[in-house]
Design a protein around this motif. Sequence first.
Motif, PDB file in Angstrom:
ATOM      1  N   HIS A  17      15.572  46.493  93.174  1.00 30.20           N
ATOM      2  CA  HIS A  17      15.084  47.344  92.101  1.00 30.20           C
ATOM      3  C   HIS A  17      13.860  46.732  91.417  1.00 30.20           C
ATOM      4  O   HIS A  17      13.522  47.085  90.309  1.00 30.20           O
ATOM      5  N   ALA A  18      13.231  45.812  92.100  1.00 30.25           N
ATOM      6  CA  ALA A  18      12.054  45.175  91.511  1.00 30.25           C
ATOM      7  C   ALA A  18      10.906  46.172  91.451  1.00 30.25           C
ATOM      8  O   ALA A  18      10.659  46.906  92.397  1.00 30.25           O
ATOM      9  N   ALA A  19      10.260  46.185  90.316  1.00 26.50           N
ATOM     10  CA  ALA A  19       9.099  47.061  90.169  1.00 26.50           C
ATOM     11  C   ALA A  19       7.933  46.452  90.930  1.00 26.50           C
ATOM     12  O   ALA A  19       7.838  45.230  91.062  1.00 26.50           O
ATOM     13  N   PRO A  20       7.042  47.288  91.427  1.00 21.77           N
ATOM     14  CA  PRO A  20       5.862  46.736  92.086  1.00 21.77           C
ATOM     15  C   PRO A  20       5.049  45.936  91.068  1.00 21.77           C
ATOM     16  O   PRO A  20       5.095  46.221  89.874  1.00 21.77           O
ATOM     17  N   PRO A  21       4.331  44.920  91.534  1.00 21.66           N
ATOM     18  CA  PRO A  21       3.562  44.123  90.583  1.00 21.66           C
ATOM     19  C   PRO A  21       2.559  45.003  89.837  1.00 21.66           C
ATOM     20  O   PRO A  21       1.952  45.902  90.418  1.00 21.66           O
ATOM     21  N   ALA A  22       2.423  44.732  88.552  1.00 19.96           N
ATOM     22  CA  ALA A  22       1.502  45.515  87.727  1.00 19.96           C
ATOM     23  C   ALA A  22       0.059  45.173  88.088  1.00 19.96           C
ATOM     24  O   ALA A  22      -0.260  44.031  88.390  1.00 19.96           O
ATOM     25  N   SER A  23      -0.777  46.176  88.064  1.00 23.49           N
ATOM     26  CA  SER A  23      -2.204  45.949  88.293  1.00 23.49           C
ATOM     27  C   SER A  23      -2.780  45.258  87.067  1.00 23.49           C
ATOM     28  O   SER A  23      -2.386  45.551  85.945  1.00 23.49           O
ATOM     29  N   PRO A  24      -3.728  44.347  87.286  1.00 25.32           N
ATOM     30  CA  PRO A  24      -4.336  43.709  86.123  1.00 25.32           C
ATOM     31  C   PRO A  24      -5.130  44.733  85.316  1.00 25.32           C
ATOM     32  O   PRO A  24      -5.640  45.706  85.875  1.00 25.32           O
ATOM     33  N   PRO A  25      -5.218  44.529  84.000  1.00 20.64           N
ATOM     34  CA  PRO A  25      -5.981  45.480  83.190  1.00 20.64           C
ATOM     35  C   PRO A  25      -7.443  45.510  83.637  1.00 20.64           C
ATOM     36  O   PRO A  25      -8.016  44.467  83.959  1.00 20.64           O
ATOM     37  N   LEU A  34     -10.386  40.767  85.113  1.00 22.12           N
ATOM     38  CA  LEU A  34     -10.642  39.332  84.950  1.00 22.12           C
ATOM     39  C   LEU A  34     -10.350  38.652  86.284  1.00 22.12           C
ATOM     40  O   LEU A  34      -9.249  38.788  86.825  1.00 22.12           O
ATOM     41  N   PRO A  35     -11.312  37.925  86.841  1.00 23.04           N
ATOM     42  CA  PRO A  35     -11.086  37.282  88.133  1.00 23.04           C
ATOM     43  C   PRO A  35     -10.092  36.131  88.013  1.00 23.04           C
ATOM     44  O   PRO A  35     -10.133  35.367  87.050  1.00 23.04           O
ATOM     45  N   GLU A  36      -9.242  36.024  88.983  1.00 21.38           N
ATOM     46  CA  GLU A  36      -8.268  34.943  88.999  1.00 21.38           C
ATOM     47  C   GLU A  36      -8.981  33.591  89.126  1.00 21.38           C
ATOM     48  O   GLU A  36      -9.899  33.434  89.923  1.00 21.38           O
TER      49      GLU A  36
END
Length: 162
Positions: A17-25, A34-36
């Motif tokens: 039930h893990a949500a997909p990773p959120a997109s960065p703002p 913002l670049p990693e």
Amino acid sequence: MKNLLTAVLLSAAGLAHAAPPASPPSSPIYGVTLPEGYRKWQFIAPAHETPPLDELRVVVGNPVAMAAIEKNQLPFPDGTVLVKLAWKRVQSTESPAAYVPGAASTVQVMVKDSKKYASTGGWGFGRFINGQPADLAQHQTCWACHQALVKNHDFVFTRLAP
């Protein structure tokens, strides 16, 4: 049967039930994020913004940016990313003649992609406050300022500090 086995394995791994990773703002208009790892990029130049902003600023670049800057290559190649970190300028408590960074104010990002950002000289812009994109009005000023003041330098203010 295969779907049941997949569901059991995912559940056992805690992923059922893990949500997909959120997109960065991302910034309005340009979609820049913002670049990693940008705080570990190479230093290009410092700057001081006079009042009313009264900020100390540092510009860093990704490896593509650094290679172009070191060769004085204009226009900058696609893949160039420049990041400006800004802080309010405060007087040092240890040395009254010195000013040091105070509270962080913004992180500003320029991304070169000549196809995606063709209408803005090949550049996409992002301005972030506390990791979140600034409002639409602030992003609407980026291109006009760069276009008016640094057209002859591929719309980039920053030069490599000597």
